[in-house]
Design a protein around this motif. Structure first.
Motif, PDB file in Angstrom:
ATOM      1  N   UNK A 122       0.849  -1.192   0.000  1.00  0.00           N
ATOM      2  CA  UNK A 122       0.000   0.000   0.000  1.00  0.00           C
ATOM      3  C   UNK A 122       0.886   1.244   0.000  1.00  0.00           C
ATOM      4  N   UNK A 123       0.388   2.370  -0.521  1.00  0.00           N
ATOM      5  CA  UNK A 123       1.206   3.583  -0.638  1.00  0.00           C
ATOM      6  C   UNK A 123       1.800   4.022   0.697  1.00  0.00           C
ATOM      7  N   UNK A 124       3.045   4.460   0.635  1.00  0.00           N
ATOM      8  CA  UNK A 124       3.742   4.883   1.849  1.00  0.00           C
ATOM      9  C   UNK A 124       3.093   6.103   2.492  1.00  0.00           C
ATOM     10  N   UNK A 125       2.461   6.962   1.673  1.00  0.00           N
ATOM     11  CA  UNK A 125       1.913   8.201   2.228  1.00  0.00           C
ATOM     12  C   UNK A 125       0.541   7.995   2.868  1.00  0.00           C
ATOM     13  N   UNK A 126       0.008   6.775   2.821  1.00  0.00           N
ATOM     14  CA  UNK A 126      -1.266   6.513   3.478  1.00  0.00           C
ATOM     15  C   UNK A 126      -1.071   6.329   4.984  1.00  0.00           C
ATOM     16  N   UNK A 127      -1.958   6.926   5.766  1.00  0.00           N
ATOM     17  CA  UNK A 127      -2.069   6.617   7.188  1.00  0.00           C
ATOM     18  C   UNK A 127      -3.256   5.678   7.329  1.00  0.00           C
ATOM     19  N   UNK A 128      -2.966   4.436   7.715  1.00  0.00           N
ATOM     20  CA  UNK A 128      -3.973   3.381   7.612  1.00  0.00           C
ATOM     21  C   UNK A 128      -4.409   2.918   8.995  1.00  0.00           C
TER      22      UNK A 128
END
Length: 758
Positions: free
Chosen positions: A742-748
């Motif tokens: 998943x994209x690194x810039x996502x806060x999940x």
């Protein structure tokens, strides 16, 4: 001061020079395929081996033409030379009299140019024999056409051709020198560049300068179109790149490119040509592409020669401008755009104009020594598009339909094809196979070679709408078969009644053929918001060894939330219970005031869930048969209304390439990881990857699905002020996060679905 071009010199092949100087004759689009490259090579070798000891095969020839402003080098390799002559060999399945007159004249012009250059390099005597030899690839029958010319006459012909080309190059060279200060001083059309946009622009500029391929993963909102076009144009001041090709997967990308160019060059200092589908540009769709029938093809080459300089008019040669010119001058706009593109500063068009097997642009660029740079937008689609471009089918139904329309003599020839089709389908079918239908291909080649003669011998038969598509289908099937190999391709044979029989040629791995196209240009810059994992995209898109760059998102984590609902499974075994488990979520989405896109993995999954929902005027359910107008109408509703919920599918028109900023779209829900359907073709891809020691399941299923998911999620946040929520539903997404997919810039965050609802 501004950067100047390196030493100014131009190259042209003997063949391209002859084609350029063709100023007489009608345009005749020949649909029957010529012999394959392999057949041509073998036929040439066999023919050359029969010649006497004094015969020299594959003689390299070179001629330098000096202009005060530049040097022109004319190069070629004559098929054969002997002490007092030159031979040009052409492989053909039809006798010379069945070859269009214009094409025969072009072949002879080419041989005359070879002979003139040969006379300059070697002592040939006062008279030279110029021989065009046509050879059948299977029977080896030769049809020699030979003429004698005084050397002075051939030299005059060479000089006249070079003078014509020189006059054109003076215009081209003047335009390119005039564009140098313009491009060197070209400002970025906005006050500032976003940080990620600047990073991408710097990488693109360097890659173009050193002729390296580059793959850039840049999140939505980076401004990728300008970040690619602007530096690539600037780099043209320092390298011998005359053209820039901006290639897209969809028309929306072309619109963005035209808009960016309008911002960069509002006064139209650069020449820009749009390459557009023949069906849109054709002015006489009910006639063959033949000057005998079509007024736009009649005397095409004289018209083309007269109109060449109009390329430099301050006009964007988009489809409307080309059609207007075509109507005024009675010239084919489709073929004119193809001829103009190789001289244009910027070309905008679909991917197939460079990468399809029928594309003429790579050949034309190579023949005039134009080292073009290629920019590929949304290149995550390159793998699937490559598989589509390099796949073909032969339909028993189309064959049967055509047979019913033809006279008996043509029916007899078509029945031979029908017999071969039945034999190979019974032998190899049903299902996938790694054996090619050689017997059928021999019959198809023979029929295509004789197609013109068959029409001539049956003058009362007027080909209907079925004839031309059948010829095109045969041409494509033969051409792609000649490129196929068992490692990257397979065949699927359909059995049953004559209408049900058919053969699909299926490309499993397009990398080899895509790479062969990449190698024809200066460099390729491929960019998208979804390219990772890098081993997957680079292994299959033919850009192994390319420089890779991953850019940070221009958006803040506070602008959106990403939630993984990990207590639901969308696996096949759970398909029955899934709609009921989604009912509360979907009814909640429909009832709220936010615009929402809900993506399903399939229409079946979508329809099963839609049946359980409460009726509402704000609920929109996509149908597979929606027209472009209906899809545009839905987008219009999202721009004007609030509280809408659209149920749609991953990988469709709403999954990428659309912009709904602000409150036009505030929620994106993706149900399932979007895995492709489990079938024999995808399993064949999986097996082919595993044979190369690669993770077959990931390459065939997981990664293609993941890219669709990420593209869909990318619709949520489009501008610096957007706010939105992304919800991914399936327990496998948690594993994707742990694997770093998943994209690194996502806060999940992750948890049960009810926690997100509450």
């Amino acid at each position: 001061m501004y950067a100047t071009m390196p030493s100014r010199h131009y190259k042209v092949s003997v063949r391209a020079l002859a084609e350029f100087c063709q100023v007489e004759g009608d345009l005749v689009s020949v649909t029957r395929p010529g012999p394959s490259a392999f057949e041509g090579q073998q036929t040439h070798k066999a023919t050359q081996s029969k010649r006497p000891p004094s015969y020299q095969a594959e003689t390299p020839l070179r001629f330098c033409w000096q202009n005060p402003a530049f040097e022109l080098v004319v190069t070629g390799r004559a098929d054969g030379t002997f002490p007092d002559g030159v031979e040009e060999i052409k492989t053909t399945r039809v006798p010379p009299q069945d070859i269009p007159t214009g094409l025969r004249n072009l072949h002879h012009s080419q041989a005359k140019l070879y002979a003139a250059i040969y006379a300059l390099q070697f002592d040939t005597g006062p008279v030279i024999r110029v021989r065009n030899t046509y050879v059948h690839p299977q029977t080896s029958e030769e049809w020699p056409l030979e003429r004698e010319y005084p050397v002075e006459q051939l030299l005059d012909y060479l000089v006249n051709c070079c003078l014509r080309y020189d006059a054109w190059l003076i215009q081209v060279d003047r335009h390119q020198q005039d564009r140098q200060p313009f491009l060197a001083q070209l400002p970025f059309p906005f006050p500032t560049m976003r940080p990620a946009q600047r990073q991408m622009a710097e990488s693109v500029y360097k890659a173009c300068r050193v002729a390296k391929n580059l793959c850039v993963e840049a999140p939505t909102g980076t401004g990728k179109t300008l970040a690619a076009l602007f530096p690539a144009l600037k780099a043209m001041t320092e390298v011998e790149v005359r053209s820039l090709f901006f290639l897209t997967m969809k028309t929306t990308g072309q619109v963005a490119a035209h808009d960016a160019l309008q911002r960069l060059d509002p006064e139209h200092r650069l020449t820009v040509v749009a390459l557009t589908a023949k069906t849109r540009l054709c002015r006489s769709p009910d006639t063959p592409c033949d000057g005998q029938f079509c007024p736009y093809a009649r005397d095409y080459f004289a018209k083309r020669d007269r109109l060449r300089a109009k390329l430099f008019d301050p006009i964007r040669w988009d489809p409307d401008a080309l059609i207007e010119l075509a109507e005024r001058e009675q010239i084919c706009p489709y073929y004119l755009s193809q001829d103009w593109a190789i001289w244009s500063d910027v070309v905008i068009g679909d991917l197939n104009y460079i990468y399809d097997t029928t594309a003429v642009q790579p050949y034309l660029l190579r023949e005039i020594g134009n080292r073009a740079t290629v920019l590929i937008d949304e290149c995550h689609n390159l793998i699937d598009r490559g598989r589509m471009m390099f796949s073909a089918d032969f339909s028993g139904l189309a064959l049967q339909q055509l047979m019913h329309q033809c006279p008996k003599k043509i029916q007899t020839r078509l029945r031979k094809i029908q017999t071969r089709l039945r034999e190979v389908c019974n032998k190899f079918g049903p299902g996938l196979c790694y054996e090619s239908p050689q017997a059928l291909l021999h019959s198809l080649r023979d029929f295509m070679a004789d197609s013109a003669a068959l029409l001539r011998d049956n003058p009362k038969f007027e080909p209907d709408a079925l004839w031309q598509p059948f010829l095109f289908s045969c041409t494509r099937f033969i051409r792609l078969h000649d490129l196929a190999d068992a490692g990257d391709f397979c065949w699927r044979y359909g059995t049953g009644s004559p209408e049900l029989r058919g053969i699909e040629l299926i490309c499993l791995n397009p990398a080899r053929l895509l790479m062969s196209k990449h190698q024809l240009v200066n460099n390729v810059v491929a960019f998208s918001a979804t390219l990772k994992p890098w081993p997957y995209s680079q292994q299959l898109n033919g850009l192994q060894g390319a420089i890779t760059q991953e850019l940070a998102s221009p958006f803040h984590a506070s602008q959106f939330s990403v939630y993984l609902a990990t207590d639901l499974s969308t696996r096949f075994r759970d398909r029955t219970s899934l709609p009921e488990r989604l009912r509360a979520l979907l009814n909640t989405l429909v009832a709220n005031s936010k615009n929402t896109l809900v993506f399903f993995s399939s229409y079946q999954q979508l329809q099963q869930s839609a049946r359980l929902l409460d009726r509402s005027d704000t609920l929109l359910v996509q149908r597979p048969d929606w027209s472009a107008r209906e899809r545009d109408a839905v987008l219009g509703q999202f721009r004007e209304q609030r509280g809408l919920t659209l149920l749609t599918v991953l990988g469709g028109v709403f999954g990428e390439g659309i912009d709904l900023p602000g409150e036009q779209l505030e929620q994106v829900v993706v149900i399932g990881p979007g895995l492709p359907q489990v079938n024999e073709v995808n399993n064949a891809i999986r097996l082919q990857m595993e044979q190369q020691q690669l993770p077959g399941f990931d390459f065939a299923y997981a990664f293609p699905g993941l890219q669709k998911v990420l593209q869909a999620a990318g619709r949520c946040i489009r501008t610096d002020t957007d706010q939105g929520d992304i919800l991914l539903i399936d327990d496998r997404f948690d594993a994707y996060r742990q694997l770093g997919w998943l994209p690194d810039h996502w806060t999940v965050r992750s948890g049960a679905l009810h926690a997100w609802l509450n």
